[in-house]
Design an enzyme around this catalytic site. Structure first.
Site, short mmCIF file in Angstrom:
data_model
loop_
_atom_site.label_atom_id
_atom_site.label_comp_id
_atom_site.label_asym_id
_atom_site.label_seq_id
_atom_site.Cartn_x
_atom_site.Cartn_y
_atom_site.Cartn_z
N GLN A 1 1.72 5.64 -7.76
CA GLN A 1 3.05 4.97 -7.22
C GLN A 1 3.65 5.04 -8.41
O GLN A 1 3.78 3.82 -9.11
CB GLN A 1 2.68 3.97 -5.99
CG GLN A 1 1.37 3.85 -5.21
CD GLN A 1 2.40 3.11 -3.54
OE1 GLN A 1 2.42 4.08 -2.62
NE2 GLN A 1 2.10 1.88 -4.12
N HIS B 1 4.56 -1.28 -14.07
CA HIS B 1 3.17 -1.44 -15.34
C HIS B 1 2.55 -0.29 -14.67
O HIS B 1 1.82 -0.71 -13.48
CB HIS B 1 2.70 -2.11 -15.45
CG HIS B 1 1.74 -1.86 -16.27
ND1 HIS B 1 1.46 -3.33 -17.25
CD2 HIS B 1 0.64 -1.47 -16.20
CE1 HIS B 1 -0.15 -2.94 -17.80
NE2 HIS B 1 -0.15 -1.77 -18.07
N HIS C 1 -0.26 1.67 -13.07
CA HIS C 1 -2.08 1.44 -12.15
C HIS C 1 -2.60 2.76 -11.53
O HIS C 1 -1.28 2.58 -11.31
CB HIS C 1 -1.49 0.37 -11.71
CG HIS C 1 -0.46 -0.37 -10.81
ND1 HIS C 1 0.58 -0.07 -10.93
CD2 HIS C 1 -0.77 -0.32 -9.61
CE1 HIS C 1 0.85 -0.63 -10.05
NE2 HIS C 1 0.56 -0.02 -9.36
N HIS D 1 -4.48 3.34 -7.94
CA HIS D 1 -5.46 2.44 -7.03
C HIS D 1 -6.75 2.86 -6.71
O HIS D 1 -6.40 4.55 -6.59
CB HIS D 1 -4.28 2.50 -5.56
CG HIS D 1 -2.83 1.19 -5.85
ND1 HIS D 1 -2.76 0.20 -5.19
CD2 HIS D 1 -2.13 1.84 -6.37
CE1 HIS D 1 -1.80 -0.05 -5.36
NE2 HIS D 1 -1.08 0.89 -5.94
W1 AMW Z 1 2.41 -0.52 -6.43
O1 AMW Z 1 3.23 -1.09 -5.20
O2 AMW Z 1 3.16 -1.27 -7.72
O3 AMW Z 1 1.56 0.87 -6.31
O4 AMW Z 1 0.77 -1.67 -6.63
C1 AMW Z 1 0.83 -3.03 -7.22
C2 AMW Z 1 -0.87 -3.84 -6.76
O5 AMW Z 1 -1.02 -4.38 -7.36
C3 AMW Z 1 -0.89 -4.35 -5.08
O6 AMW Z 1 -1.75 -3.44 -4.82
C4 AMW Z 1 -1.14 -5.51 -5.39
O7 AMW Z 1 -1.71 -6.24 -4.48
C5 AMW Z 1 -1.41 -5.37 -7.04
N1 AMW Z 1 -1.17 -7.06 -7.03
C6 AMW Z 1 0.37 -7.51 -7.56
N2 AMW Z 1 -0.11 -8.06 -8.37
C7 AMW Z 1 -1.39 -8.74 -8.62
C8 AMW Z 1 -2.30 -9.65 -9.41
N3 AMW Z 1 -1.44 -10.66 -9.99
N4 AMW Z 1 -3.85 -9.77 -9.32
C9 AMW Z 1 -3.79 -8.34 -8.92
N5 AMW Z 1 -3.75 -7.23 -8.41
C10 AMW Z 1 -2.50 -7.59 -7.98
#
Ligand code: AMW
Length: 170
Positions: free
Chosen positions: A104, A115, A117, A119
């Site tokens: 995303q 940041h 990432h 999935h």
């Molecule tokens: W993104 O909507 O920015 O594409 O996805 C962020 C992801 O990071 C989500 O799946 C969320 O559950 C996960 N997430 C956010 N903070 C943490 C954390 N501190 N530890 C583990 N996963 C996290």
């Protein structure tokens, strides 16, 4: 609090630094090493506090950049090689038969953590009524109105999953 970078590329807090307390940066979050199961030269992988399916994990560049376009070519290569390895491991460990990979990239695409990432989600027959519903779930699972600390997994549960996944990379 200012942050720094050590010789192996981990971002850490300068004040009171020692190796045991070293954390990984994930946007605004500081991630404990106990929930990280893979570290490569330029990337790391962590378990998710709110997985959409069992084995939903995240692969990130060590350098905390916001958008995919901000990555250098060597970071893209390392991130995707790490993602490929992580995909194979979570599909096997969680008895999946397919994988969903998703980035995303920007707020309008559903990004909440600034940041980059990837999935990685193990998939299997019947995990969603409609196969593509996974994208609706990804879009909303960590939005403010859907998210709350009471819905996050415990640190113990996350550390235990990370320990099980780490074994595949040793
Ligand atoms: W993104 O909507 O920015 O594409 O996805 C962020 C992801 O990071 C989500 O799946 C969320 O559950 C996960 N997430 C956010 N903070 C943490 C954390 N501190 N530890 C583990 N996963 C996290």
């Amino acid at each position: 609090m200012p942050s720094g970078r050590d010789e192996i590329g981990l971002y850490y807090l300068e004040s009171g630094f020692n190796r045991e307390e070293m954390s990984f940066r994930f946007g605004q979050h500081l991630i404990k090493p106990s929930v990280v199961f893979l570290k490569t030269e330029l990337s790391f992988a962590l378990v998710n506090r709110k997985p959409v399916v069992p084995g939903h994990v995240l692969v990130c560049p060590l350098r905390p950049v916001e958008r995919f376009r901000d990555l250098r070519p060597d970071e893209v290569a390392d991130l995707f090689q790490a993602t490929q390895r992580v995909g194979m491991v979570v599909e096997k460990h969680f008895q999946g038969t397919s994988l969903t990979f998703s980035i995303q990239d920007g707020p309008e695409a559903g990004q909440t953590v600034k940041h980059v990432h990837v999935h990685v989600l193990p998939r299997k027959a019947g995990d969603f009524h409609r196969n593509d519903s996974v994208y609706d779930e990804l879009q909303k699972h960590d939005k403010e109105e859907e998210d709350s600390p009471t819905l996050w997994r415990s640190e113990e549960e996350m550390a235990s999953e990370a320990a099980a996944l780490r074994v595949y990379f040793q």
